[in-house]
Enzyme design. Structure first.
Site, PDB file in Angstrom:
ATOM      1  N   HIS A 198      -3.520   6.887   1.785  1.00 22.22           N
ATOM      2  CA  HIS A 198      -4.252   5.835   1.139  1.00 22.22           C
ATOM      3  C   HIS A 198      -5.262   5.530   1.220  1.00 22.22           C
ATOM      4  CE1 HIS A 198      -3.972   1.653   0.152  1.00 22.22           C
ATOM      5  NE2 HIS A 198      -3.816   1.432   1.119  1.00 22.22           N
ATOM      6  N   ASN A 226      -9.794  -1.227  -1.285  1.00 20.16           N
ATOM      7  CA  ASN A 226      -9.044  -0.966  -0.924  1.00 20.16           C
ATOM      8  C   ASN A 226      -7.606  -1.604  -2.369  1.00 20.16           C
ATOM      9  OD1 ASN A 226      -5.400  -0.817  -0.743  1.00 20.16           O
ATOM     10  ND2 ASN A 226      -5.953  -1.960   1.240  1.00 20.16           N
ATOM     11  N   CYS A 279       0.917  -1.411  -0.045  1.00 15.07           N
ATOM     12  CA  CYS A 279       0.134  -0.126   0.055  1.00 15.07           C
ATOM     13  C   CYS A 279       1.108   1.217  -0.007  1.00 15.07           C
ATOM     14  CB  CYS A 279      -0.328   0.317   1.061  1.00 15.07           C
ATOM     15  SG  CYS A 279      -2.179  -1.173   0.771  1.00 15.07           S
TER      16      CYS A 279
HETATM   17  C1  LIG Z   1     -10.003  -6.013   9.833  1.00 17.64           C
HETATM   18  C2  LIG Z   1     -10.946  -4.964  10.143  1.00 17.64           C
HETATM   19  C3  LIG Z   1     -12.323  -4.188   9.035  1.00 17.64           C
HETATM   20  C4  LIG Z   1     -11.639  -5.455  11.000  1.00 17.64           C
HETATM   21  O1  LIG Z   1     -12.639  -4.180  12.328  1.00 17.64           O
HETATM   22  P1  LIG Z   1     -13.181  -4.642  13.708  1.00 17.64           P
HETATM   23  O2  LIG Z   1     -14.221  -3.696  13.998  1.00 17.64           O
HETATM   24  O3  LIG Z   1     -11.830  -4.552  14.151  1.00 17.64           O
HETATM   25  O4  LIG Z   1     -13.549  -5.992  14.295  1.00 17.64           O
HETATM   26  P2  LIG Z   1     -13.674  -7.372  15.202  1.00 17.64           P
HETATM   27  O5  LIG Z   1     -11.832  -7.714  15.294  1.00 17.64           O
HETATM   28  O6  LIG Z   1     -14.009  -6.529  16.084  1.00 17.64           O
HETATM   29  O7  LIG Z   1     -14.893  -8.177  14.492  1.00 17.64           O
HETATM   30  C5  LIG Z   1     -14.648  -8.963  13.912  1.00 17.64           C
HETATM   31  C6  LIG Z   1     -15.779  -9.877  14.048  1.00 17.64           C
HETATM   32  O8  LIG Z   1     -16.484  -9.578  12.707  1.00 17.64           O
HETATM   33  C7  LIG Z   1     -16.365 -11.027  12.038  1.00 17.64           C
HETATM   34  N1  LIG Z   1     -16.073 -10.493  10.604  1.00 17.64           N
HETATM   35  C8  LIG Z   1     -14.649 -10.399  10.021  1.00 17.64           C
HETATM   36  N2  LIG Z   1     -14.799  -9.825   9.054  1.00 17.64           N
HETATM   37  C9  LIG Z   1     -16.106 -10.723   8.394  1.00 17.64           C
HETATM   38  C10 LIG Z   1     -16.903  -9.868   7.473  1.00 17.64           C
HETATM   39  N3  LIG Z   1     -16.370  -9.827   5.902  1.00 17.64           N
HETATM   40  N4  LIG Z   1     -17.862  -9.806   7.274  1.00 17.64           N
HETATM   41  C11 LIG Z   1     -18.935 -10.166   8.467  1.00 17.64           C
HETATM   42  N5  LIG Z   1     -17.903 -10.468   9.536  1.00 17.64           N
HETATM   43  C12 LIG Z   1     -16.776 -10.534   9.939  1.00 17.64           C
HETATM   44  C13 LIG Z   1     -15.199 -11.583  12.977  1.00 17.64           C
HETATM   45  O9  LIG Z   1     -15.248 -13.017  12.680  1.00 17.64           O
HETATM   46  C14 LIG Z   1     -15.522 -11.127  14.540  1.00 17.64           C
HETATM   47  O10 LIG Z   1     -16.495 -12.556  14.858  1.00 17.64           O
HETATM   48  P3  LIG Z   1     -16.495 -12.742  16.273  1.00 17.64           P
HETATM   49  O11 LIG Z   1     -16.194 -11.098  17.277  1.00 17.64           O
HETATM   50  O12 LIG Z   1     -17.810 -13.201  15.940  1.00 17.64           O
HETATM   51  O13 LIG Z   1     -15.122 -12.563  16.207  1.00 17.64           O
HETATM   52  C15 LIG Z   1     -10.534  -3.540  11.055  1.00 17.64           C
HETATM   53  O14 LIG Z   1      -9.328  -4.307  12.421  1.00 17.64           O
HETATM   54  C16 LIG Z   1      -9.806  -2.874  10.358  1.00 17.64           C
HETATM   55  O15 LIG Z   1      -9.820  -2.399   9.171  1.00 17.64           O
HETATM   56  N6  LIG Z   1      -7.870  -2.923  10.195  1.00 17.64           N
HETATM   57  C17 LIG Z   1      -7.172  -2.898   9.029  1.00 17.64           C
HETATM   58  C18 LIG Z   1      -7.549  -3.486   7.995  1.00 17.64           C
HETATM   59  C19 LIG Z   1      -6.687  -2.919   6.862  1.00 17.64           C
HETATM   60  O16 LIG Z   1      -6.215  -1.614   7.038  1.00 17.64           O
HETATM   61  N7  LIG Z   1      -6.364  -3.440   5.808  1.00 17.64           N
HETATM   62  C20 LIG Z   1      -5.653  -3.100   4.777  1.00 17.64           C
HETATM   63  C21 LIG Z   1      -4.041  -2.670   4.992  1.00 17.64           C
HETATM   64  S1  LIG Z   1      -2.943  -1.986   4.216  1.00 17.64           S
END
Ligand SMILES: CC(C)(COP(=O)(O)OP(=O)(O)OC[C@H]1O[C@@H](n2cnc3c(N)ncnc32)[C@H](O)[C@@H]1OP(=O)(O)O)[C@@H](O)C(=O)NCCC(=O)NCCS
Length: 331
Positions: free
Chosen positions: A258, A288, A113
């Protein structure tokens, strides 16, 4: 020393739109979860045999045309992607062949990224020193052929989309305008927080049936660590650029971050005390797009006429590695 500037931009998005609802028909996810967590509504996916070089080619042709030059006027191609057409050679040489400009220098960048940001910085250095006059920087990604369309990969799969963007960077005729600075960083301690394990040159052979059965060919992410890294390092590197140029945050016309997650960018603006309405977003429509994101953003901004002469634009990126950086540009 000479100053470099962005002479032109171009973008290409594959026509196929994939909405959150479309994904919810294949994997266990839903539109509300994706929008609340990331801001993404839809993304583009390629169809048929289309590689990162093909998307980069379409974007590059537009940027070259808008710069009013021919491919052979370009001294070097810098191609940033995490989804190269082949393991080697990199897509830069493929693009050079498509543009029919044999003999010109090519660099391939593997900085995810932050790839385009590193590309801009490398172009800036080559132009400042006088080694080259015109550099084509391309960021293009085909993520859709490398995502796990199963519940186990849903956290990553919903976030990414395909696309290509390009800039021609050349010599500024005004020493006060152009790329004022770039700042680059990395921290390999985050290596496994966002990565693909296989294929892998530590193993013989590099990929096995067992590795495939175990799903080691799919991207894996520790979302919380990525989030934490981004909201820590993006404000730091933005402040680094402000300090280096003796510029105040309120002087920045637009923050062009980004697009990994809209919540990350809103959090960064909040942390800095920067107005949310001056943060550029296109993640809603494209997800993304990794190395393609920054040129896609700028190209749309220029098309919409929001950037005015002398505006200060702050580009910032964070991604796998971890890697991050900023570029301050006076338009
Ligand atoms: C990935 C991200 C969106 C997850 O959001 P979050 O608010 O941290 O989510 P949480 O980890 O609290 O919750 C995850 C829950 O949602 C669920 N989940 C994960 N992906 C899912 C999806 N696509 N659809 C539905 N539920 C989903 C998980 O299984 C988990 O369930 P559980 O609580 O029953 O175990 C967040 O951590 C994030 O934005 N991280 C940065 C990611 C990023 O920018 N990546 C690219 C980098 S360059």
């Amino acid at each position: 020393m000479r100053r470099s500037r962005i002479l032109s931009t171009g973008r290409y998005l594959p026509p196929k739109v994939v909405t959150n609802h479309d994904l919810a028909r294949i994997i266990n996810t839903n539109d509300q979860w994706i929008q609340e967590r990331s801001g993404i509504v839809e993304r583009r996916f390629v169809e048929g045999e289309v590689g990162a070089s093909d998307l980069g080619f379409e974007a590059a042709k537009i940027a070259i045309d808008r710069a009013g030059i021919k491919p052979n006027d370009i001294d070097m191609i810098i191609f940033a992607t995490l989804s190269p057409d082949h393991t080697f050679p990199g897509p830069g040489c493929l693009l050079q062949k498509m543009l029919d400009m044999p003999g010109k220098a090519v660099v391939d960048i593997r900085n995810q990224c932050t790839g385009f940001m590193y590309g801009m910085s490398i172009a800036d250095q080559f132009i400042k020193t006088g080694m080259f006059d015109k550099i084509l920087v391309v960021g293009a990604e085909v993520h859709s052929t490398g995502l796990e369309f199963a519940d186990s990969g849903r956290d990553v799969t919903v976030l990414f989309g395909d696309g290509g963007g390009a800039m021609v960077i050349g010599v500024s005729d005004n020493p006060d305008r152009g790329i004022l600075s770039t700042h680059l960083h990395a921290d390999g301690r985050g290596f496994k927080d966002l990565w693909i394990e296989a294929p892998n040159s530590r193993c013989m052979p590099r990929i096995t049936h067992q590795m495939i059965d175990e799903g080691r060919q799919w991207p894996k992410m520790n979302g919380r660590n990525v989030f934490k890294g981004a909201v820590t390092h993006l404000p730091e590197v933005i402040n680094e650029a402000l300090t280096a140029n003796d510029v105040k945050l309120e002087d920045i016309a637009y923050l062009i971050p980004h697009q990994a997650n809209m919540r990350i960018n809103q959090f960064v603006a909040h942390k800095l005390g920067y107005p949310q309405e001056k943060v550029w977003h296109n993640i809603q429509r494209y997800g993304n797009t990794t190395a393609a994101t920054l040129p896609l953003c700028l190209d749309e901004m220029l098309e919409q006429g929001v950037v005015k002469d002398n505006d200060l634009l702050m580009f910032a990126a964070f991604g796998a590695g971890f890697t991050w950086g900023s570029a301050l540009v006076r338009w």
